[in-house]
Enzyme design. Structure first.
Site, PDB file in Angstrom:
ATOM      1  N   HIS A 265       0.848  -1.196   0.000  1.00 58.81           N
ATOM      2  CA  HIS A 265       0.000   0.000   0.000  1.00 58.81           C
ATOM      3  C   HIS A 265       0.886   1.251   0.000  1.00 58.81           C
ATOM      4  CE1 HIS A 265      -3.415   2.530   0.607  1.00 58.81           C
ATOM      5  NE2 HIS A 265      -3.724   2.255   1.855  1.00 58.81           N
ATOM      6  N   HIS A 306      -2.431  -2.422  -9.494  1.00 59.13           N
ATOM      7  CA  HIS A 306      -3.425  -1.754  -8.641  1.00 59.13           C
ATOM      8  C   HIS A 306      -4.697  -2.582  -8.626  1.00 59.13           C
ATOM      9  CE1 HIS A 306      -5.989   1.392  -6.946  1.00 59.13           C
ATOM     10  NE2 HIS A 306      -4.878   1.956  -6.578  1.00 59.13           N
ATOM     11  N   ASP A 364       2.737   5.383  -6.767  1.00 57.22           N
ATOM     12  CA  ASP A 364       4.009   5.310  -6.018  1.00 57.22           C
ATOM     13  C   ASP A 364       5.231   5.197  -6.904  1.00 57.22           C
ATOM     14  OD1 ASP A 364       2.029   3.431  -3.841  1.00 57.22           O
ATOM     15  OD2 ASP A 364       2.954   5.362  -3.332  1.00 57.22           O
TER      16      ASP A 364
END
Ligand code: SDX
Length: 429
Positions: A265, A306, A364
Site C-alpha cells: 500500500h 493496482h 508510487d
C-alpha cells in the site's frame, strides 16, 4: 436507487430476491444485507467484489484510468487547484469561494502548532526508529490532548478534529524527521503557505532560515494533492472500520497510518526507491522482471499494479510530468534513478505478463524520485503519503458519522474444529 433485482436460487430453498442499487456512475451493486435471513453470508476475502459503503467523495474508473474528487478530475485539481482547496473540497463537497478559502486557510494556519508536551513523546523512540513507527505513536497520542472535542456525535467536534488533523500533520511529520536527524524541531510559520511551511519545518534550522524554493513548494503541494484521497483503499477502510466503533478521530487516523505503512500500500513509494537501488543498472532489469513474474519468488515490481486501475493510474501520469518539471527546474539532468524507472516502465509494459494482468505504474512509481529531488529521505516517503492522505481519511470518517451507520463486523467461513472436550494434561499424548 433500487428498481432492479437480482435473484439468488439456493438449492432446496425458495429463490431470494436481492435489490440492485445504482450509483451516479460506476458499477451497480447487489444489496446483500437481506441475505442473512437465508442463513448464508457472502464470502469475499480481500473484498475483491464487495462495496463496503456508499460514498460521494471520490470516484475511480479503473478501466478508463479516471479519478474524480467530488466530480473534479485529478488532472484539473493538480493543475488548477492547490492542496488546501482540495482539502476543503473533500471535507465539504464543493470548492471554496474566495471568502471561504481565505477563512479555511486562516483556520488551518491557526491550528498548525502542537501541544508543547507532545515533544516528550518523541524521546521514547530511538533516533533511528522508522519515521512511520513514530508517526503511528504521536498521531495516536493527539487523542490525549483534545478532550474538549472527542464527542464524535457532535458535528462541531468532528469539524475541529478534521481541521486540527489537516493542520498538524505537516508539523508532526517535520518533527519526526528533525528527531531522526537530531536537529531542533522547527515551529510552523503563519506567513508561509501549507507546502512552504512543511518544507520550512523540514529543512530550516534555528541557525539559518532559508527562503523556500517556489518550485519545490509547488511540487510538494502537487504531491499532496495527488495523494489526498482514493476511495475505499486499505487504509481508508481501516479508518472507517475504526471509526464505526466510535473511536476518536486521532485514534482512527493512527490506525490508517498503520495500514498505509505496508509495502503493498503506501509503503510502496519507499520500496520503489529501494528496488531501483537493488536493480542498479538497466542491464539488470530483465533479471528483476523475471523475478517479478516468478510465482516462487515473492518479489513484486514495486510501484506497479493496482486493485482498481486496469489502465494507467492518472496520478502516475501527473506525477511523471511533475517529475520532469522538478528535475528540469532543479537542473538535474539524466537522473540515473529516473532513467532506470523509465526504462523499467518501458520494458515491463511490453511484457505479456504485465499486459495480460493490466499492471501499470501506480501513484508510487514516480513519487519517490520527486521526493528525493526535493531532499526528502526515502524513510520519510510514506510519512508524506500519510500527511497528504489524512484529509481523505478524515473526510470518509466524517461522511460515515454524518449519517446512520453500523459498527463494521464482518462474518467468516469457519473451517476449524467442531465442539470438543478438553482432555486432562496427564491424559494427552
Ligand atoms: C497504493 O487501493 C488503493 O487505491 C491504493 C492506493 C491509494 O491511493 O490508496 O492507490 C495506493 O497502495 C498503490 C499500490 C502500491 N503498491 C505497490 O506498488 C506494490 C506492488 N503492487 C502489488 O502488490 C499489487 O499490484 C497490489 C497490491 C497493488 C494490487 O494487488 P491485487 O489487486 O490483490 O492484485 P493481485 O495481487 O491479485 O495481482 C493480480 C496478478 C497476480 O498474478 P496471478 O496470480 O494472476 O498470476 O498480478 C500479479 C499478481 O502476482 N501482480 C504483480 C504485481 N502486482 C500484481 N506481479 C508483479 N509485480 C507486481 N507489482
Amino acid at each position: 436507487m433500487a428498481d432492479k433485482k437480482a435473484q439468488l436460487v439456493i438449492e432446496g430453498a425458495a429463490p431470494v430476491e436481492l435489490p440492485i442499487l445504482t450509483g451516479t456512475v460506476g458499477p451497480d451493486v447487489i444489496d446483500v444485507r437481506g441475505l442473512g435471513a437465508t442463513g448464508h453470508f457472502t464470502f469475499d476475502p480481500g473484498f475483491m467484489a464487495t462495496a463496503s459503503c456508499e460514498s460521494k467523495i471520490t470516484y475511480i474508473d479503473g478501466d478508463k484510468g479516471i479519478l474524480l474528487h467530488r466530480g473534479y478530475p485529478i488532472e484539473q485539481l493538480a493543475e488548477k487547484s492547490d492542496y488546501l482547496e482540495t482539502c476543503y473540497l473533500l471535507l465539504n463537497g464543493e470548492l471554496p469561494n474566495a471568502e471561504q478559502k481565505a477563512q479555511f486557510v486562516s483556520t488551518v494556519k491557526n491550528h498548525t502548532m502542537v501541544h508543547e508536551q507532545l515533544k516528550s513523546f518523541f524521546n521514547g523512540f530511538r533516533r533511528d526508529a522508522h519515521p512511520m513507527a513514530v508517526m503511528c505513536g504521536v498521531v495516536g497520542a493527539l487523542s490525549a490532548f483534545y478532550h474538549d472535542s472527542l464527542d464524535i456525535n457532535n458535528p462541531q467536534h468532528r469539524e475541529i478534529s478534521a481541521v486540527r488533523l489537516v493542520a498538524k500533520m505537516p508539523t508532526l511529520a517535520a518533527m519526526v524527521y528533525k528527531y531522526s536527524m537530531g536537529q531542533p524541531m522547527m515551529y510552523p510559520r503563519n506567513d508561509l503557505s501549507y507546502a512552504e511551511n512543511f518544507l520550512h519545518m523540514m529543512f530550516n534550522t534555528p541557525c539559518e532560515i532559508k527562503p523556500i524554493s517556489p518550485t519545490l513548494a509547488k511540487a510538494m503541494d502537487r504531491i499532496f494533492i495527488l495523494h489526498a484521497d482514493h476511495e475505499q483503499n486499505a487504509s481508508t477502510s481501516t479508518v472507517r472500520l475504526a471509526g464505526s466503533s466510535g473511536a476518536n478521530p486521532f485514534a482512527c487516523i493512527a490506525a490508517g497510518i498503520a495500514a498505509l505503512w505496508g509495502p503493498a500500500h503506501g509503503g510502496a513509494n519507499e520500496a520503489v526507491l529501494t528496488m531501483l537501488d537493488e536493480i542498479g543498472d538497466v542491464s539488470n532489469i530483465d533479471k528483476f522482471i523475471a523475478k517479478a513474474k516468478d510465482k516462487n519468488d515473492p518479489f513484486k515490481l514495486m510501484g506497479f499494479g493496482h486493485r482498481v486501475y486496469k489502465n494507467r493510474d492518472p496520478r502516475a501520469t501527473v506525477m511523471k510530468q511533475t517529475c520532469d518539471e522538478v528535475l528540469r527546474e532543479l537542473g538535474i539532468k539524466n537522473d540515473p534513478q529516473l532513467e532506470l524507472a523509465m526504462r523499467l516502465e518501458e520494458i515491463a509494459l511490453t511484457d505479456p505478463y504485465f499486459i495480460e494482468r493490466s499492471l501499470y505504474p501506480n501513484v508510487d512509481f514516480y513519487s519517490g524520485i520527486i521526493l528525493k529531488a526535493i531532499g526528502i529521505p526515502t524513510s520519510m516517503f510514506t510519512v508524506i503519503f500519510a500527511l497528504a492522505r489524512t484529509v481523505g481519511w478524515i473526510s470518509h470518517w466524517k461522511e460515515m458519522l454524518s449519517s446512520p451507520y453500523k459498527i463494521g463486523r464482518p462474518r467468516q467461513l469457519y473451517t476449524g474444529y467442531e465442539a470438543r472436550d478438553i482432555v486432562k494434561l496427564e491424559d494427552r499424548k
